[in-house]
Motif scaffolding. Structure first.
Motif, PDB file in Angstrom:
ATOM      1  N   GLU A 183      -3.599   6.058   3.903  1.00  0.00           N
ATOM      2  CA  GLU A 183      -3.509   5.558   2.536  1.00  0.00           C
ATOM      3  C   GLU A 183      -3.344   6.717   1.555  1.00  0.00           C
ATOM      4  O   GLU A 183      -3.957   7.772   1.705  1.00  0.00           O
ATOM      5  CB  GLU A 183      -4.766   4.772   2.180  1.00  0.00           C
ATOM      6  N   LEU A 220      -9.107  -0.892   6.102  1.00  0.00           N
ATOM      7  CA  LEU A 220      -7.710  -0.499   6.266  1.00  0.00           C
ATOM      8  C   LEU A 220      -7.409   0.027   7.661  1.00  0.00           C
ATOM      9  O   LEU A 220      -6.266   0.331   7.984  1.00  0.00           O
ATOM     10  CB  LEU A 220      -7.327   0.561   5.224  1.00  0.00           C
ATOM     11  N   THR A 222      -7.428   8.318  -2.395  1.00  0.00           N
ATOM     12  CA  THR A 222      -7.195   7.219  -3.311  1.00  0.00           C
ATOM     13  C   THR A 222      -7.785   7.570  -4.664  1.00  0.00           C
ATOM     14  O   THR A 222      -8.383   8.617  -4.847  1.00  0.00           O
ATOM     15  CB  THR A 222      -7.776   5.895  -2.749  1.00  0.00           C
ATOM     16  N   SER A 267     -11.030   6.595   2.660  1.00  0.00           N
ATOM     17  CA  SER A 267     -10.615   5.264   2.243  1.00  0.00           C
ATOM     18  C   SER A 267     -11.579   4.232   2.804  1.00  0.00           C
ATOM     19  O   SER A 267     -12.526   4.574   3.500  1.00  0.00           O
ATOM     20  CB  SER A 267      -9.195   4.979   2.731  1.00  0.00           C
ATOM     21  N   GLN A 306      -5.107   3.244   8.493  1.00  0.00           N
ATOM     22  CA  GLN A 306      -4.683   3.821   7.211  1.00  0.00           C
ATOM     23  C   GLN A 306      -5.827   4.562   6.519  1.00  0.00           C
ATOM     24  O   GLN A 306      -5.607   5.268   5.548  1.00  0.00           O
ATOM     25  CB  GLN A 306      -4.137   2.748   6.273  1.00  0.00           C
ATOM     26  N   ALA A 317      -6.465  10.349   4.304  1.00  0.00           N
ATOM     27  CA  ALA A 317      -6.394   9.350   3.239  1.00  0.00           C
ATOM     28  C   ALA A 317      -7.007   9.877   1.948  1.00  0.00           C
ATOM     29  O   ALA A 317      -7.981  10.617   1.953  1.00  0.00           O
ATOM     30  CB  ALA A 317      -7.113   8.075   3.670  1.00  0.00           C
ATOM     31  N   ILE A 325       1.417   4.840   1.355  1.00  0.00           N
ATOM     32  CA  ILE A 325       0.950   5.607   2.503  1.00  0.00           C
ATOM     33  C   ILE A 325       1.679   6.942   2.548  1.00  0.00           C
ATOM     34  O   ILE A 325       2.771   7.095   2.019  1.00  0.00           O
ATOM     35  CB  ILE A 325       1.129   4.849   3.841  1.00  0.00           C
ATOM     36  N   HIS A 337       0.850  -1.183   0.000  1.00  0.00           N
ATOM     37  CA  HIS A 337       0.000   0.000   0.000  1.00  0.00           C
ATOM     38  C   HIS A 337       0.883   1.228   0.000  1.00  0.00           C
ATOM     39  O   HIS A 337       1.933   1.245   0.630  1.00  0.00           O
ATOM     40  CB  HIS A 337      -0.894   0.039   1.254  1.00  0.00           C
TER      41      HIS A 337
END
Length: 133
Positions: free
Chosen positions: A86, A105, A115, A101, A108, A113, A79, A77
């Motif tokens: 994340e 997780l 994504t 996220s 994370q 986070a 980070i 992953h």
């Protein structure tokens, strides 16, 4: 992509805006037009989520580095340096930024986070409302 706005991945996973579908390079039409450009950022085209050099200061992708890889349940992953949240960057096939996220997780999936996503809504990713003064 190639000067055209990207709607999403395919006819089921998209933003519902008229634009390119990355799975087929077809144009999704008959939907909503994108809002005025002052309401979104356009990122440089890229082929991999590891290319954080395309980030933009001010959208939280630019402020959260440096980034590193860490294994979580035998899977690598990305980070960020901010609380180990994340950090996956958008790329040509998955062009939308999702804030937050997935809950599995754990830590994370914190408030910093982000994504990539196809532009469609789903129930797996959290979000937060931000007020900037």
């Amino acid at each position: 992509k190639d000067g055209n706005l990207v709607s999403g991945f395919n006819t089921n996973q998209n933003s519902n805006f008229n634009g390119i579908l990355t799975s087929t390079n077809e144009v999704l039409s008959g939907h909503e037009n994108f809002p005025e450009s002052k309401y979104y950022d356009i990122y440089a085209y890229g082929e991999a989520e590891e290319n954080f050099s395309r980030r933009i200061l001010g959208d939280a992708t630019g402020e959260l580095g440096p980034f590193k890889n860490e294994n979580y349940e035998s899977q690598a992953h990305h980070i960020s340096s901010w609380y180990g949240d994340e950090a996956y960057y958008i790329y040509s096939k998955i062009p939308w930024v999702e804030r937050g996220s997935v809950s599995y997780l754990g830590t994370q999936a914190g408030i910093f986070a982000f994504t990539f996503g196809h532009g469609s809504a789903h129930n797996a990713t959290g979000f937060r409302i931000v007020l900037a003064i």
